[in-house]
Design an enzyme around this catalytic site. Structure first.
Site, mmCIF file in Angstrom:
data_model
loop_
_atom_site.group_PDB
_atom_site.id
_atom_site.type_symbol
_atom_site.label_atom_id
_atom_site.label_comp_id
_atom_site.label_asym_id
_atom_site.label_seq_id
_atom_site.Cartn_x
_atom_site.Cartn_y
_atom_site.Cartn_z
ATOM 1 N N GLU A 98 0.854 -1.198 0.000
ATOM 2 C CA GLU A 98 0.000 0.000 0.000
ATOM 3 C C GLU A 98 0.888 1.245 0.000
ATOM 4 O O GLU A 98 2.029 1.209 0.467
ATOM 5 C CB GLU A 98 -0.897 -0.096 1.255
ATOM 6 C CG GLU A 98 -1.885 0.991 1.494
ATOM 7 C CD GLU A 98 -2.904 1.247 0.382
ATOM 8 O OE1 GLU A 98 -2.480 1.597 -0.728
ATOM 9 O OE2 GLU A 98 -4.112 1.160 0.662
ATOM 10 N N ASP A 99 0.346 2.336 -0.525
ATOM 11 C CA ASP A 99 1.122 3.589 -0.515
ATOM 12 C C ASP A 99 1.121 4.244 0.864
ATOM 13 O O ASP A 99 2.150 4.685 1.361
ATOM 14 C CB ASP A 99 0.625 4.568 -1.593
ATOM 15 C CG ASP A 99 -0.881 4.872 -1.514
ATOM 16 O OD1 ASP A 99 -1.604 4.243 -0.706
ATOM 17 O OD2 ASP A 99 -1.334 5.745 -2.281
ATOM 18 N N ASP A 102 -3.907 5.650 6.394
ATOM 19 C CA ASP A 102 -4.385 6.883 7.008
ATOM 20 C C ASP A 102 -5.358 6.486 8.126
ATOM 21 O O ASP A 102 -4.933 6.117 9.215
ATOM 22 C CB ASP A 102 -5.026 7.712 5.894
ATOM 23 C CG ASP A 102 -5.447 9.095 6.311
ATOM 24 O OD1 ASP A 102 -4.779 9.680 7.163
ATOM 25 O OD2 ASP A 102 -6.457 9.594 5.786
ATOM 26 N N LYS A 130 0.298 7.233 8.641
ATOM 27 C CA LYS A 130 -0.109 8.400 9.456
ATOM 28 C C LYS A 130 -0.803 7.861 10.694
ATOM 29 O O LYS A 130 -2.042 7.830 10.756
ATOM 30 C CB LYS A 130 -1.122 9.255 8.683
ATOM 31 C CG LYS A 130 -0.575 10.110 7.575
ATOM 32 C CD LYS A 130 -1.732 10.984 7.050
ATOM 33 C CE LYS A 130 -1.469 11.503 5.681
ATOM 34 N NZ LYS A 130 -2.675 12.122 5.074
ATOM 35 N N PHE A 151 -1.366 16.210 4.098
ATOM 36 C CA PHE A 151 -1.740 15.544 2.854
ATOM 37 C C PHE A 151 -0.551 15.575 1.906
ATOM 38 O O PHE A 151 -0.069 16.639 1.537
ATOM 39 C CB PHE A 151 -2.967 16.187 2.214
ATOM 40 C CG PHE A 151 -3.561 15.296 1.163
ATOM 41 C CD1 PHE A 151 -4.422 14.268 1.515
ATOM 42 C CD2 PHE A 151 -3.217 15.449 -0.174
ATOM 43 C CE1 PHE A 151 -4.930 13.402 0.557
ATOM 44 C CE2 PHE A 151 -3.728 14.590 -1.143
ATOM 45 C CZ PHE A 151 -4.587 13.574 -0.773
ATOM 46 N N ARG A 164 1.011 11.929 -9.215
ATOM 47 C CA ARG A 164 1.593 10.612 -8.940
ATOM 48 C C ARG A 164 3.017 10.480 -9.465
ATOM 49 O O ARG A 164 3.806 9.691 -8.960
ATOM 50 C CB ARG A 164 0.745 9.504 -9.605
ATOM 51 C CG ARG A 164 -0.643 9.334 -9.042
ATOM 52 C CD ARG A 164 -1.254 8.039 -9.562
ATOM 53 N NE ARG A 164 -2.701 7.996 -9.415
ATOM 54 C CZ ARG A 164 -3.333 7.616 -8.306
ATOM 55 N NH1 ARG A 164 -2.653 7.253 -7.250
ATOM 56 N NH2 ARG A 164 -4.654 7.597 -8.251
HETATM 57 P P1 IMP Z 1 -7.469 5.067 4.699
HETATM 58 O O1 IMP Z 1 -8.575 4.129 4.362
HETATM 59 O O2 IMP Z 1 -7.980 6.289 5.399
HETATM 60 O O3 IMP Z 1 -6.341 4.419 5.462
HETATM 61 O O4 IMP Z 1 -6.950 5.650 3.341
HETATM 62 C C1 IMP Z 1 -5.988 5.057 2.595
HETATM 63 C C2 IMP Z 1 -5.995 5.630 1.178
HETATM 64 O O5 IMP Z 1 -6.299 7.033 1.189
HETATM 65 C C3 IMP Z 1 -4.619 5.498 0.590
HETATM 66 O O6 IMP Z 1 -4.489 4.299 -0.121
HETATM 67 C C4 IMP Z 1 -4.541 6.718 -0.289
HETATM 68 O O7 IMP Z 1 -5.051 6.428 -1.571
HETATM 69 C C5 IMP Z 1 -5.428 7.748 0.355
HETATM 70 N N1 IMP Z 1 -4.666 8.745 1.166
HETATM 71 C C6 IMP Z 1 -4.627 8.873 2.504
HETATM 72 N N2 IMP Z 1 -3.817 9.880 2.887
HETATM 73 C C7 IMP Z 1 -3.303 10.371 1.746
HETATM 74 C C8 IMP Z 1 -2.369 11.436 1.477
HETATM 75 O O8 IMP Z 1 -1.817 12.125 2.350
HETATM 76 N N3 IMP Z 1 -2.101 11.660 0.161
HETATM 77 C C9 IMP Z 1 -2.658 10.938 -0.859
HETATM 78 N N4 IMP Z 1 -3.510 9.936 -0.650
HETATM 79 C C10 IMP Z 1 -3.847 9.660 0.649
HETATM 80 MG MG MG Z 2 -5.316 7.491 -3.590
#
Ligand code: IMP
Ligand code: MG
Length: 180
Positions: A98-99, A102, A130, A151, A164
């Protein structure tokens, strides 16, 4: 630096060094085993491409897509499958790549779904984390960098599908959100 960035948080050199280190660690942990690397589209494409080139174990690559933020910078809490895996995961060692984690909602949903398909093992590797934003109990097994609640874009991470391609991970200027 790109004009829409406020600052660079993690440089391409720091990323490259960390990806190599993660590759060595994962190769050691899975020595003698076959690995199925699962790239979570689209944010993890660049990280996956770089990471697998540091793996010395047998690896096959598949990809999966779930819905994320759309054009907003805040999570909706709604997770949808947009593209499923091509391969069966039953009895295999999975590494979900995963990138960024959050709130954790996306990966929680995704990993619960994958676990229900009876893999031999499942671990998570994320480039960025994060932890201050977490809403569910979810810890990565491998993590590149823990970052503050900003962000970020670049190295695969987007805002509204843009940025990207940037080689470094940077913090987007607030006005860049407003213009789009
Ligand atoms: P989560 O479900 O809140 O953990 O969100 C994860 C997804 O939200 C990641 O795979 C990203 O695509 C996107 N995301 C969360 N934070 C960022 C950020 O700071 N920049 C870009 N994409 C983010
Ligand atoms: Mg994304």
């Amino acid at each position: 630096m790109h004009k829409d960035l406020e600052s660079i948080l993690i440089s391409r050199d720091e990323i490259a060094a960390k990806v190599a280190e993660l590759g060595r660690q994962i190769s050691a942990d899975y020595e003698g085993q076959d690995l199925l690397a699962i790239c979570v589209l689209k944010g993890a494409i660049i990280f996956t491409a770089d990471l697998i080139r540091h793996l010395t174990v047998n690896v096959t690559v598949d990809s999966i897509a779930v819905s994320s933020y759309g054009k907003s910078t805040h999570t909706s809490g709604v997770v949808r499958f947009l593209k499923d895996l091509d391969e069966s995961v039953e009895g295999r060692h999975l590494l979900v790549i995963e990138d960024i984690i959050d709130t954790g909602l996306t990966l929680k949903y995704l990993t619960e779904n994958l676990r229900s398909r009876n893999p031999k093992s499942l671990k998570i590797c994320t480039l960025l984390d994060k932890p201050s934003r977490r809403q569910v109990d979810l810890q990565p097994d491998y993590c590149g960098f823990s970052i503050p609640d900003k962000f970020v874009v670049g190295y695969g991470l987007d805002f509204a599908e843009r940025y990207r391609q940037l080689p470094d991970v940077g913090v987007l200027k607030p006005e860049a959100y407003r213009l789009q």
